[in-house]
Write a protein that holds these residues in place. Structure first.
Motif, short mmCIF file in Angstrom:
data_model
loop_
_atom_site.label_atom_id
_atom_site.label_comp_id
_atom_site.label_asym_id
_atom_site.label_seq_id
_atom_site.Cartn_x
_atom_site.Cartn_y
_atom_site.Cartn_z
N ARG A 161 0.84 -1.21 0.00
CA ARG A 161 0.00 0.00 0.00
C ARG A 161 0.86 1.25 0.00
O ARG A 161 0.65 2.18 -0.76
CB ARG A 161 -0.92 -0.01 1.22
N ARG A 162 1.89 1.24 0.86
CA ARG A 162 2.76 2.42 0.94
C ARG A 162 3.54 2.62 -0.35
O ARG A 162 3.76 3.75 -0.78
CB ARG A 162 3.73 2.26 2.11
N ILE A 163 3.94 1.51 -0.98
CA ILE A 163 4.69 1.63 -2.23
C ILE A 163 3.79 2.14 -3.35
O ILE A 163 4.18 2.99 -4.14
CB ILE A 163 5.35 0.29 -2.59
N VAL A 164 2.56 1.61 -3.39
CA VAL A 164 1.61 2.08 -4.41
C VAL A 164 1.44 3.59 -4.29
O VAL A 164 1.43 4.33 -5.28
CB VAL A 164 0.25 1.37 -4.25
N LEU A 165 1.33 4.08 -3.05
CA LEU A 165 1.08 5.51 -2.86
C LEU A 165 2.30 6.36 -3.15
O LEU A 165 2.20 7.47 -3.64
CB LEU A 165 0.62 5.76 -1.42
N ALA A 166 3.49 5.87 -2.82
CA ALA A 166 4.63 6.77 -2.83
C ALA A 166 5.75 6.38 -3.78
O ALA A 166 6.55 7.23 -4.15
CB ALA A 166 5.20 6.89 -1.43
N GLU A 167 5.85 5.14 -4.18
CA GLU A 167 7.08 4.76 -4.85
C GLU A 167 6.90 4.12 -6.22
O GLU A 167 7.88 3.71 -6.84
CB GLU A 167 7.90 3.83 -3.95
N VAL A 168 5.66 3.94 -6.68
CA VAL A 168 5.49 3.47 -8.06
C VAL A 168 5.61 4.69 -8.96
O VAL A 168 4.86 5.64 -8.84
CB VAL A 168 4.13 2.77 -8.26
N ALA A 169 6.59 4.66 -9.84
CA ALA A 169 6.92 5.87 -10.59
C ALA A 169 5.92 6.15 -11.70
O ALA A 169 5.46 5.24 -12.38
CB ALA A 169 8.31 5.71 -11.18
N THR A 170 5.58 7.43 -11.86
CA THR A 170 4.77 7.86 -12.99
C THR A 170 5.45 9.07 -13.62
O THR A 170 6.38 9.62 -13.06
CB THR A 170 3.35 8.27 -12.57
N VAL A 171 4.93 9.46 -14.77
CA VAL A 171 5.46 10.65 -15.44
C VAL A 171 4.52 11.81 -15.15
O VAL A 171 3.32 11.71 -15.37
CB VAL A 171 5.59 10.42 -16.96
N ALA A 172 5.07 12.89 -14.62
CA ALA A 172 4.25 14.07 -14.33
C ALA A 172 5.06 15.32 -14.65
O ALA A 172 6.29 15.30 -14.66
CB ALA A 172 3.85 14.09 -12.85
N ILE A 173 4.34 16.39 -14.92
CA ILE A 173 5.01 17.64 -15.26
C ILE A 173 5.75 18.18 -14.04
O ILE A 173 5.18 18.29 -12.96
CB ILE A 173 4.00 18.67 -15.81
N GLU A 174 7.02 18.48 -14.24
CA GLU A 174 7.84 18.89 -13.11
C GLU A 174 8.36 20.31 -13.25
O GLU A 174 8.49 21.03 -12.29
CB GLU A 174 8.99 17.91 -12.95
N LYS A 175 8.68 20.71 -14.49
CA LYS A 175 9.21 22.06 -14.69
C LYS A 175 8.26 22.83 -15.61
O LYS A 175 7.84 22.31 -16.65
CB LYS A 175 10.58 22.00 -15.38
N VAL A 176 7.93 24.05 -15.20
CA VAL A 176 7.09 24.90 -16.04
C VAL A 176 7.84 26.21 -16.27
O VAL A 176 8.24 26.87 -15.31
CB VAL A 176 5.73 25.17 -15.37
#
Lengths: 125, 317
Positions: B71-86
């Motif tokens: 559960r903790r890994i699903v919430l915090a450590e499974v990597a996804t791609v998200a916008i980081e720099k604008v």
């Protein structure tokens, strides 16, 4: 949590490389059968799971972990073992057991997903 | 009144799978039956509901610590791609730069994370393998302005005219390197909500609103998405719940209201079955719900591998 926003950024790769992932502490209160390990970049996720695996081992007299500070991503694992068993070997055995449990769960999940997909072909593309 | 026929709750069996005709689902079993099993007890896994977005899976016989780790890994450590720099070039809207940047960072993207590498440590190493680029170039023309998009000139700096709302539809994906050919069939646009709507419902905006503009206001920015270890909008929760009645125990919230009634309170014992874990995964990203759980198990395996390798190295030295 390893959220990489710049204010709370993750250590860069070079910083991480300078610190070993796991450290076996030395000192007056450390010996082969009563040993503290410092694991970098881990938290309750691994600590709690590992602690329960450790406690299942009959060679373990004491097993526990602490997060020394909530803002530092590091845990300390303390293991006391019966005479004739070293804490390092017990930790290795426990990690191996945890890994095998994970592999078993992974296989079970995959089998179950396949079964479900076959039984409900319209639910999942 | 004394109730002799007390109903012990951990004997209560969860309702059978109603979605399939099969009333006695077969459970995947491991444990003492097989000698090779790493588990001390019989363990079972059963999926009750699964589609691309949602997963309800029961872990029976496992220790809480292992499933909680997932559960903790699903919430915090499974990597996804998200916008980081604008990179904000022009923003004459009332939304402050940092607020707008934060909103943009929360957009779920249709980017499969397993095809990308982790974020580079050096900005010079940004490439087609680790970065997705977006541009937002909009101007508000106002409702009564007939100006058409095709009349826009390059020196305007904007490519899209909007009436009021700036949404994720206006975010243009700008392919880096070979991304245009590799992802030709699945463009890396923001994720579209595919809500099945009845045909009579029209005019529903399924994209996310980023800002509201007044006539003349414009937004020009570039956004860069990286693969990090932060999952956006993936919620997982876990309940071990059982109820006294023979209703649907799966959706009971362990309400204690039954103790309000003096005449029945002694007949009821509320308890949890610690060996039966109901695990829910809701995906709001391009990863399917069961892929997220699978990735979480992989993360924990990787943790064990790293530590084992290091411990062996310590011993050898």
């Amino acid at each position: 949590m390893p959220v990489g926003a710049d204010g709370f950024r993750l250590p860069t790769v070079t910083e991480e490389a300078s610190k070993p992932k796991i450290e076996v502490l030395a000192g007056p209160s450390q010996c082969d059968t009563f040993q503290t390990f410092v694991i970098q970049d881990e938290d309750h996720t691994l600590g709690n799971a590992l602690k329960h695996i450790l406690l299942e081992d009959p060679a373990v007299l004491f097993g526990g972990y602490v997060v020394p500070h909530p803002m530092e991503r590091r845990i300390q694992v303390r293991i006391q073992t019966v005479a004739g068993e070293s804490a390092v070997s017990v930790l290795k055995r426990s990690l191996l057991k945890l890994k095998q449990q994970n592999l078993a769960v992974k296989k079970m999940i995959q089998e179950e997903v396949e079964r479900y997909k076959a039984a409900h072909p319209d639910h999942v593309q | 009144m004394i109730y002799n026929n007390r109903y012990k709750l951990d004997q209560h069996v969860l309702s059978p799978d109603t979605t399939s005709g099969n009333k006695t689902p077969t459970l995947r079993t491991t444990g003492s039956g097989r000698k090779s099993s790493p588990f001390d007890e019989d363990c079972q896994i059963k999926i009750w509901k699964m589609d691309n977005k949602n997963l309800e899976i029961d872990f029976i016989g496992f220790h809480f610590s292992l499933i909680n780790a997932y559960r903790r890994i699903v919430l915090a450590e499974v990597a996804t791609v998200a916008i980081e720099k604008v990179f904000m070039y022009q923003n004459t809207s009332v939304v402050q730069d940092e607020v707008l940047a934060h909103r943009i960072g929360l957009i779920p993207l249709k980017v499969p994370p397993h095809l990308f590498n982790f974020k580079p440590t050096d900005c010079d190493q940004v490439s087609e393998d680790n970065c997705v680029k977006y541009k937002l170039r909009v101007k508000c023309r106002g409702k009564n302005d007939p100006q058409h998009q095709s009349t826009l000139k390059e020196e305007d700096g904007v490519t899209t005219l909007v009436d009021k709302l700036v949404t994720t539809d206006h975010l243009e994906w700008e392919p880096i390197g070979n991304q245009a050919t590799v992802f030709a069939d699945n463009p890396l646009t923001p994720l579209q909500e595919d809500v099945p709507l009845p045909p009579e419902v029209k005019g529903v905006n399924t994209s996310l609103v980023l800002a509201k503009l007044k006539p003349g206001q414009r937004l020009q920015l570039e956004a860069y998405a990286f693969k990090g270890k932060c999952v956006i909008k993936v919620a997982a929760n876990k309940q071990g719940e059982l109820e006294a009645s023979v209703g649907d125990a799966r959706y009971d919230s362990c309400s204690r209201n039954v103790y309000n009634y003096d005449n029945i309170k002694d007949a009821v014992e509320l308890s949890r079955n610690a060996k039966h874990i109901i695990f829910n995964v809701e995906s709001q990203s391009v990863m399917k719900s069961y892929e997220i759980l699978d990735a979480a198990v992989d993360v924990l395996i990787e943790k064990c591998d790293t530590l084992l390798a290091q411990l062996n190295a310590v011993e050898d030295s």
